[in-house]
Design a protein around this motif. Structure first.
Motif, PDB file in Angstrom:
ATOM      1  N   LEU A  88       0.832  -1.193   0.000  1.00  0.00           N
ATOM      2  CA  LEU A  88       0.000   0.000   0.000  1.00  0.00           C
ATOM      3  C   LEU A  88       0.876   1.257   0.000  1.00  0.00           C
ATOM      4  O   LEU A  88       0.579   2.242  -0.689  1.00  0.00           O
ATOM      5  CB  LEU A  88      -0.924  -0.001   1.220  1.00  0.00           C
ATOM      6  N   LYS A  95      -6.816   9.793  -2.335  1.00  0.00           N
ATOM      7  CA  LYS A  95      -6.358   9.735  -0.936  1.00  0.00           C
ATOM      8  C   LYS A  95      -7.551   9.787   0.015  1.00  0.00           C
ATOM      9  O   LYS A  95      -7.581   9.069   1.033  1.00  0.00           O
ATOM     10  CB  LYS A  95      -5.397  10.892  -0.651  1.00  0.00           C
ATOM     11  N   ALA A 145      -9.141   6.421  -0.084  1.00  0.00           N
ATOM     12  CA  ALA A 145      -8.327   5.466   0.672  1.00  0.00           C
ATOM     13  C   ALA A 145      -8.574   5.618   2.167  1.00  0.00           C
ATOM     14  O   ALA A 145      -8.689   4.611   2.896  1.00  0.00           O
ATOM     15  CB  ALA A 145      -6.846   5.666   0.343  1.00  0.00           C
ATOM     16  N   LYS A 176     -10.073   2.720   4.613  1.00  0.00           N
ATOM     17  CA  LYS A 176      -9.325   2.277   5.802  1.00  0.00           C
ATOM     18  C   LYS A 176     -10.223   2.305   7.037  1.00  0.00           C
ATOM     19  O   LYS A 176     -10.237   1.359   7.838  1.00  0.00           O
ATOM     20  CB  LYS A 176      -8.114   3.184   6.019  1.00  0.00           C
ATOM     21  N   LEU A 222      -4.651  -0.462  -4.921  1.00  0.00           N
ATOM     22  CA  LEU A 222      -5.140   0.111  -3.663  1.00  0.00           C
ATOM     23  C   LEU A 222      -6.248  -0.752  -3.066  1.00  0.00           C
ATOM     24  O   LEU A 222      -6.228  -1.090  -1.871  1.00  0.00           O
ATOM     25  CB  LEU A 222      -5.653   1.533  -3.919  1.00  0.00           C
ATOM     26  N   TYR A 223      -7.213  -1.131  -3.905  1.00  0.00           N
ATOM     27  CA  TYR A 223      -8.330  -1.960  -3.426  1.00  0.00           C
ATOM     28  C   TYR A 223      -7.837  -3.317  -2.926  1.00  0.00           C
ATOM     29  O   TYR A 223      -8.381  -3.858  -1.962  1.00  0.00           O
ATOM     30  CB  TYR A 223      -9.349  -2.161  -4.549  1.00  0.00           C
ATOM     31  N   LEU A 229      -6.138  -2.895   0.539  1.00  0.00           N
ATOM     32  CA  LEU A 229      -7.108  -2.552   1.590  1.00  0.00           C
ATOM     33  C   LEU A 229      -8.113  -3.675   1.821  1.00  0.00           C
ATOM     34  O   LEU A 229      -9.018  -3.538   2.652  1.00  0.00           O
ATOM     35  CB  LEU A 229      -7.836  -1.252   1.224  1.00  0.00           C
TER      36      LEU A 229
END
Length: 625
Positions: A343, A364, A367, A371, A410-411, A414
């Motif tokens: 990440l 961002k 994200a 999170k 990113l996915y 996470l």
């Protein structure tokens, strides 16, 4: 004298120059296959070929005991006016062809003698082989018995039943067009049997490592049976065994093994056609078709009474190919996640991107939301459903594909996608040219995208602007269904010019409800375009001299001032960079001693003149000149 014999006598008594005319009894197996493809309405199960003109891959006419096939038309011989053959539409026929055809039509209309019942000449050839070449018989021992033939008939019956069931399915018949290498080849008349014969031949070639008389007979039997005839009917077991050592039989087996009468798309290369198509269709008979081919493969491998290690590997390969076809989807590119990806690495790459400040800020924030959602889930707290599908709007060359790749990674990190890979396609990759095939193509692409991101560039082109029939709408409907089915396993990003993308999303209620996250990509500023050029230079080990930078900045300022919705941004920079490298090479190629510094430096002289560059990019001529 039978009708076929009378026609053969006509041919034999003709003057030289009629070598392209044959009677049905003289046709070779591969010629029968060719004719079945050229004459789509020819039913060899009910018709006997009497006379045909055949030369290379062409045929001017075909006369059976029931119909005359001429100029893409079919006539009843008794009702056909022979005088029509002298008319202009039939001028393609040679004089001698007309003469023999007229006399043969006369014989057909006046002589109702029973003709041979044929699908091709295989059966009659086989019946006569023992009498024609007795001196070639090598072994009177039985290679197979009546029980073995009964087993073959049972297996062949099951395959023929499967073919009949598939032929009655209109969706399957429509889907046959998927396999052909050209649209001209995808004509009506092709049936499941054509594909199954191809699969049987391929299976034999892959599995028959230790060929023998039994395996060769098995291939001939299935080949014949799929064309409507029982090779063993009316022939003694002993003669069938003797036949397998005959030279003509062996020659025909080699021709069958080498036959390639279906030319497929490259994506089907090496695959079994029936299972591959049924797999793409998600058809109920997919497993059944694979089992049929695998059973045939097993019969071939066991023909010598023993299955060695090499044959076991071949059988395993057949099982893998029939149970999991690997048909490559055309019009699609795949981007995998880098090894050791994290990440932190994703966010660092995001920060290093030139420009795109609004897009980076939105990612961002997304994200951060994901999170927190993950933490709430870990603590057993309820969460709202967050839409991960996105719309990327803006001009070309602004980093939309790059951001889509980062989103997938990113996915994954996470925990929202298992793979996070990117599958990239466009209208050409999703839309087919025949009814029912577009949904199959969409399903193929979605399968490859599961647990990753499907990126559809220029998605607005799927819209039907004039309200007419267009398969783009079929692609959208199929995509929406799969998005619903895989709501937790698939992320879709659609991209394109701003205004067309707004219209695209608003054109369908299903799109409006699923896409509620929008990212706006703007043109790069002149200084940002220069930074992109410098990044290309650094990655390729080039250095920009100060005067070269100044000239480039002048160029980018002029390009930016004249930009329109289609301005290519980073793509234009890439093209300009490549031209500069070419200019530099032309400048230094004749220098006697080329140093590293000379190889690295890009000077102002290597940069095209700003005005000429603007003219080339926008295909215009400066009005001041």
């Amino acid at each position: 004298m039978s009708l076929i014999n009378q026609i053969e006598k006509l041919i034999a008594g003709s003057i030289p120059g009629t070598s392209t005319i044959k009677s049905g009894n003289k046709l070779k197996p591969e010629e029968i296959l060719l004719l079945s493809g050229l004459y789509k309405n020819l039913n060899l199960r009910k018709e006997s070929i009497l006379l045909v003109s055949i030369e290379e891959n062409k045929s001017n006419f075909l006369l059976s005991d029931k119909y005359l096939y001429l100029q893409s038309q079919r006539f009843i011989p008794e009702a056909f006016d022979i005088g029509q053959l002298d008319d202009e539409p039939f001028g393609i026929l040679k004089p001698q062809e007309k003469k023999i055809l007229k006399e043969s039509l006369f014989l057909v209309s006046t002589n109702k003698t029973e003709t041979r019942n044929t699908l091709d000449s295989f059966l009659n050839k086989y019946k006569n082989l023992v009498h024609e070449e007795k001196e070639n018989f090598q072994n009177e021992k039985l290679f197979f018995d009546g029980q073995y033939i009964e087993m073959l008939k049972h297996e062949a019956d099951e395959i023929v039943k499967l073919c009949h069931e598939l032929n009655s399915d209109p969706h399957f018949i429509q889907s046959l067009n998927l396999i052909y290498s050209t649209s001209n080849e995808a004509a009506d008349g092709y049936k499941a049997e054509h594909l199954m014969i191809s699969d049987i031949i391929q299976t034999y070639n892959e599995v028959a490592i230790n060929e023998n008389e039994k395996s060769k007979f098995t291939l001939a039997y299935f080949f014949d049976y799929l064309q409507g005839k029982d090779l063993a009917k009316g022939i003694t077991i002993q003669r069938l065994n003797q036949m397998t050592t005959n030279t003509l039989f062996l020659e025909n087996i080699e021709k069958i093994k080498a036959a390639k009468y279906i030319h497929t798309n490259t994506e089907y290369t090496g695959e079994y056609l029936i299972p591959a198509i049924l797999f793409r269709m998600q058809h109920d008979f997919f497993m059944k078709s694979g089992n049929s081919i695998y059973r045939f493969a097993t019969i071939i491998a066991k023909a010598d009474g023993n299955v060695n290690d090499e044959e076991k590997k071949a059988l395993k390969k057949v099982l893998e190919k029939t149970s999991k076809p690997k048909v490559k989807t055309s019009g699609v590119s795949t981007n995998s996640i880098p090894a050791g990806d994290t990440l932190e690495a994703v966010m660092n790459e995001l920060d290093l991107l030139i420009g795109l400040e609004d897009v980076k800020k939105s990612i961002k924030e997304l994200a951060n939301l994901l999170k927190v959602q993950k933490i709430r889930t870990e603590k057993g707290m309820p969460n709202i459903e967050i839409g991960l599908h996105a719309v990327f709007m803006g001009p070309p060359g602004t980093g939309k594909t790059t951001i889509a790749r980062l989103l997938g990674r990113l996915y994954k990190h996470l925990g929202y996608l298992e793979k996070g890979h990117l599958i990239e396609t466009d209208r050409a990759g999703m839309v087919a040219g025949y009814v029912g095939q577009t949904a199959i193509k969409v399903n193929d692409i979605v399968k490859e995208s599961i647990e990753g991101v499907l990126f559809i560039d220029e998605a607005y082109s799927l819209n039907t602007q004039d309200g007419g029939r267009d398969f783009g709408s079929e692609a959208v409907d199929a995509l929406l269904k799969r998005m619903e089915d895989l709501r937790n396993q698939l992320v879709v990003v659609v991209a394109g010019y701003t205004e067309p993308m707004k219209l695209f999303v608003e054109s369908n209620p299903g799109l409006r409800s699923r896409f509620n996250r929008f990212f706006n990509f703007d043109h790069f500023l002149p200084l940002q375009l220069l930074q992109i050029f410098e990044s290309f230079s650094t990655k390729s080990d080039f250095l920009l001299k100060a005067d070269a930078k100044d000239k480039l900045l002048d160029t980018f300022e002029m390009l930016y001032e004249k930009r329109d919705a289609g301005f290519g941004n980073a793509r234009v920079v890439r093209n300009l960079f490549e031209r500069c490298i070419q200019n530099q090479a032309n400048r230094i190629v004749n220098i006697a001693e080329v140093t590293k510094e000379i190889l690295q430096n890009i000077e102002a002289i290597d940069i095209p003149e700003p005005k000429s560059m603007v003219e080339q990019v926008f295909f215009t001529v400066n009005d001041d000149e």
